[in-house]
Design a protein around this motif. Structure first.
Motif, short mmCIF file in Angstrom:
data_model
loop_
_atom_site.label_atom_id
_atom_site.label_comp_id
_atom_site.label_asym_id
_atom_site.label_seq_id
_atom_site.Cartn_x
_atom_site.Cartn_y
_atom_site.Cartn_z
N ALA A 257 0.83 -1.21 0.00
CA ALA A 257 0.00 0.00 0.00
C ALA A 257 0.86 1.26 0.00
O ALA A 257 1.82 1.38 0.75
N GLY A 258 0.51 2.18 -0.88
CA GLY A 258 1.18 3.46 -0.91
C GLY A 258 2.57 3.43 -1.52
O GLY A 258 3.37 4.34 -1.30
N THR A 259 2.90 2.40 -2.30
CA THR A 259 4.23 2.31 -2.88
C THR A 259 4.15 1.98 -4.36
O THR A 259 3.15 1.44 -4.83
N ASN A 260 5.20 2.28 -5.07
CA ASN A 260 5.28 1.94 -6.49
C ASN A 260 6.14 0.71 -6.74
O ASN A 260 6.44 0.39 -7.88
N GLY A 261 6.55 0.04 -5.71
CA GLY A 261 7.35 -1.15 -5.91
C GLY A 261 8.48 -1.25 -4.90
O GLY A 261 8.51 -0.54 -3.90
N GLY A 262 9.40 -2.16 -5.17
CA GLY A 262 10.51 -2.37 -4.26
C GLY A 262 10.11 -3.09 -3.00
O GLY A 262 10.71 -2.91 -1.94
N VAL A 263 9.08 -3.97 -3.11
CA VAL A 263 8.65 -4.75 -1.95
C VAL A 263 8.40 -6.20 -2.36
O VAL A 263 8.04 -6.49 -3.49
N GLY A 264 8.58 -7.09 -1.40
CA GLY A 264 8.31 -8.50 -1.65
C GLY A 264 7.85 -9.20 -0.39
O GLY A 264 8.14 -8.75 0.73
N TYR A 265 7.13 -10.30 -0.57
CA TYR A 265 6.61 -11.11 0.54
C TYR A 265 6.82 -12.57 0.14
O TYR A 265 6.20 -13.04 -0.81
N LEU A 266 7.71 -13.25 0.83
CA LEU A 266 8.01 -14.65 0.53
C LEU A 266 7.82 -15.51 1.77
O LEU A 266 8.08 -15.07 2.90
N LEU A 267 7.39 -16.74 1.55
CA LEU A 267 7.40 -17.72 2.64
C LEU A 267 8.84 -18.15 2.88
O LEU A 267 9.65 -18.24 1.96
N LYS A 268 9.16 -18.43 4.14
CA LYS A 268 10.54 -18.78 4.50
C LYS A 268 11.04 -20.01 3.76
O LYS A 268 12.23 -20.13 3.47
N GLU A 269 10.12 -20.92 3.46
CA GLU A 269 10.54 -22.13 2.75
C GLU A 269 11.12 -21.81 1.39
O GLU A 269 11.87 -22.61 0.82
N ARG A 270 10.79 -20.64 0.84
CA ARG A 270 11.28 -20.25 -0.48
C ARG A 270 12.77 -19.96 -0.45
O ARG A 270 13.44 -20.03 -1.48
N VAL A 271 13.32 -19.63 0.73
CA VAL A 271 14.74 -19.33 0.83
C VAL A 271 15.57 -20.54 0.44
O VAL A 271 16.67 -20.42 -0.13
N GLY A 272 15.04 -21.74 0.71
CA GLY A 272 15.76 -22.96 0.36
C GLY A 272 15.90 -23.17 -1.13
O GLY A 272 16.78 -23.91 -1.59
#
Length: 215
Positions: A96-111
């Motif tokens: 919200a209120g942004t043009n980008g530069g954000v992400g949301y990943l589940l921790k399992e994705r780090v593997g």
């Protein structure tokens, strides 16, 4: 690229630090609480922060709130949030209120190192990256009469992949569509959602993703 990490799990924090340094990425600081994280961001002025949602003292949403506060204080800071499970509000509050530069990943994705690094670079470069599982669960929760009901099934598929942060080329490859077909579907999504800026703008892509999260 300079990074600050905020993760209270020592094993994951050290693992992320080693992984990123092995990739030639500068880890300026690795903290285990929100207060030290905000201090580190102010001191090191990183390009991106990798932040755990749940941190001390209550292990609810301290990390998320610290990430949002860090972006308020440093608007150019990119943020990649890690969570153990899907929570729609977290993704929405970050976007919200942004043009980008954000992400949301589940921790399992780090593997899945290649996917994680791809998301990291995408967010650092001003893009967005939502975990495919987040997108999948949000899609399941949709109601037939929601605001996205104006979209065709294919347009919803395209919007879902946009929410993950995929480029037009990547969407075309995943759905086996030509570049022209992808461009047309995205144009239809923008038109039907009332987003009237120039086609392909990062701002419109984020607005479309927010519409996806909102309904």
């Amino acid at each position: 690229m300079r990074i600050v990490i905020a993760e209270d799990d020592a094993l994951l924090r050290e693992g992320l630090t080693l992984l990123l340094r092995n990739e030639g990425i500068e880890v300026a600081a690795a903290t285990d609480n929100p207060d030290d994280f905000l201090v580190a961001v102010a001191e090191h002025e990183p390009d991106i922060a990798v932040v755990d949602v749940r941190m001390p003292p209550t292990f609810t949403d301290e990390g998320l709130r610290a990430a949002v506060e860090a972006r308020r204080r440093h608007p150019k800071l990119a943020v990649l949030v890690l969570s153990a499970w899907v929570e729609q509000s977290y993704a929405h509050e970050l976007l919200a209120g942004t043009n980008g530069g954000v992400g949301y990943l589940l921790k399992e994705r780090v593997g899945k190192v290649a996917d994680f690094l791809d998301s990291l670079h995408r967010v650092a470069n001003g893009g967005t990256a939502l975990d495919p599982e987040v997108v999948s669960q949000l899609l399941v929760r949709r109601k037939a009469d929601d605001a996205l009901s104006v979209l065709s099934p294919r347009e919803r598929e395209v919007l879902g992949l946009m929410a993950e942060g995929l480029s037009n080329a990547a969407i075309g490859e995943k759905l086996v569509l030509s570049a022209g077909a992808v461009h047309k579907h995205i144009g239809n999504v923008f038109l039907k959602l009332g987003l009237n800026s120039e086609d392909g703008s990062g701002d419109r892509r984020v607005q479309a993703v927010l519409a996806y999260l909102d309904h």
